[in-house]
Design a protein around this motif. Sequence first.
Motif, PDB file in Angstrom:
ATOM      1  N   TRP A  90       0.829  -1.201   0.000  1.00 49.57           N
ATOM      2  CA  TRP A  90       0.000   0.000   0.000  1.00 49.57           C
ATOM      3  C   TRP A  90       0.868   1.258   0.000  1.00 49.57           C
ATOM      4  CZ3 TRP A  90      -0.810   3.361   4.349  1.00 49.57           C
ATOM      5  CH2 TRP A  90      -1.780   4.332   4.127  1.00 49.57           C
ATOM      6  N   PRO A  96      -4.303  -1.357  -2.969  1.00 38.91           N
ATOM      7  CA  PRO A  96      -5.130  -0.669  -1.977  1.00 38.91           C
ATOM      8  C   PRO A  96      -5.387  -1.584  -0.785  1.00 38.91           C
ATOM      9  CG  PRO A  96      -6.487  -1.449  -3.782  1.00 38.91           C
ATOM     10  CD  PRO A  96      -5.061  -1.766  -4.141  1.00 38.91           C
ATOM     11  N   VAL A 100     -11.728   0.174  -0.482  1.00 32.40           N
ATOM     12  CA  VAL A 100     -11.335   1.243  -1.397  1.00 32.40           C
ATOM     13  C   VAL A 100     -11.632   0.813  -2.827  1.00 32.40           C
ATOM     14  CG1 VAL A 100      -9.324   2.516  -2.271  1.00 32.40           C
ATOM     15  CG2 VAL A 100      -9.500   1.982   0.146  1.00 32.40           C
ATOM     16  N   TRP A 104     -10.104   3.739  -8.635  1.00 28.92           N
ATOM     17  CA  TRP A 104      -9.740   5.095  -8.199  1.00 28.92           C
ATOM     18  C   TRP A 104      -8.328   5.100  -7.630  1.00 28.92           C
ATOM     19  CZ3 TRP A 104     -10.837   9.949  -8.754  1.00 28.92           C
ATOM     20  CH2 TRP A 104     -10.315  10.872  -7.865  1.00 28.92           C
ATOM     21  N   TYR A 105      -8.008   4.118  -6.797  1.00 27.72           N
ATOM     22  CA  TYR A 105      -6.689   4.026  -6.181  1.00 27.72           C
ATOM     23  C   TYR A 105      -5.597   4.013  -7.246  1.00 27.72           C
ATOM     24  CZ  TYR A 105      -2.812   2.114  -3.452  1.00 27.72           C
ATOM     25  OH  TYR A 105      -1.598   1.913  -2.864  1.00 27.72           O
ATOM     26  N   GLU A 108      -4.671   7.253  -9.613  1.00 25.53           N
ATOM     27  CA  GLU A 108      -3.864   8.365  -9.116  1.00 25.53           C
ATOM     28  C   GLU A 108      -2.376   8.208  -9.429  1.00 25.53           C
ATOM     29  OE1 GLU A 108      -5.121  11.270  -7.614  1.00 25.53           O
ATOM     30  OE2 GLU A 108      -6.875  10.339  -8.527  1.00 25.53           O
TER      31      GLU A 108
END
Length: 138
Positions: A90, A96, A100, A104-105, A108
């Motif tokens: 992580w 992740p 979560v 989306w994780y 980024e």
Amino acid sequence: MTAKALAEECAKLGLPGLTAQALSNIESGRRGPDGRRRRDVTVDELFGLAFALSVAPVHLLVPPVDGEEVALYRVVPAGNPTTPGFARAWIRGQSPIGNVDARWYFSEVPSSEWTPPASQWSAANIEAQSDAVRGQDG
């Protein structure tokens, strides 16, 4: 490296607050009468310590574990514990943890730094996990 030598190296790096006594308090996790740690570590100090010790910062945050991981690691005080391996992944941005949305994780991560995630995070698994998390929110 002794605490005194590390403190001297930290001072050269612009971290004079990391004295031998402060380092001792950090390393031991020594607590004051109120139960709080006597000395927290800033992100700047974490990076300075890692630089002075010639190690990656992740090694100071979550100790490396070889073989079977038996001791769980709590990332946040009120969170569910996880294995040191998952906590390290992580921190590295490789996986992740918690409830979560994986899509989306991973979104980024800058494209210049992107490498396909570990086998557990195939594109299909990311989609399925993201859909499941979003389904729980709705």
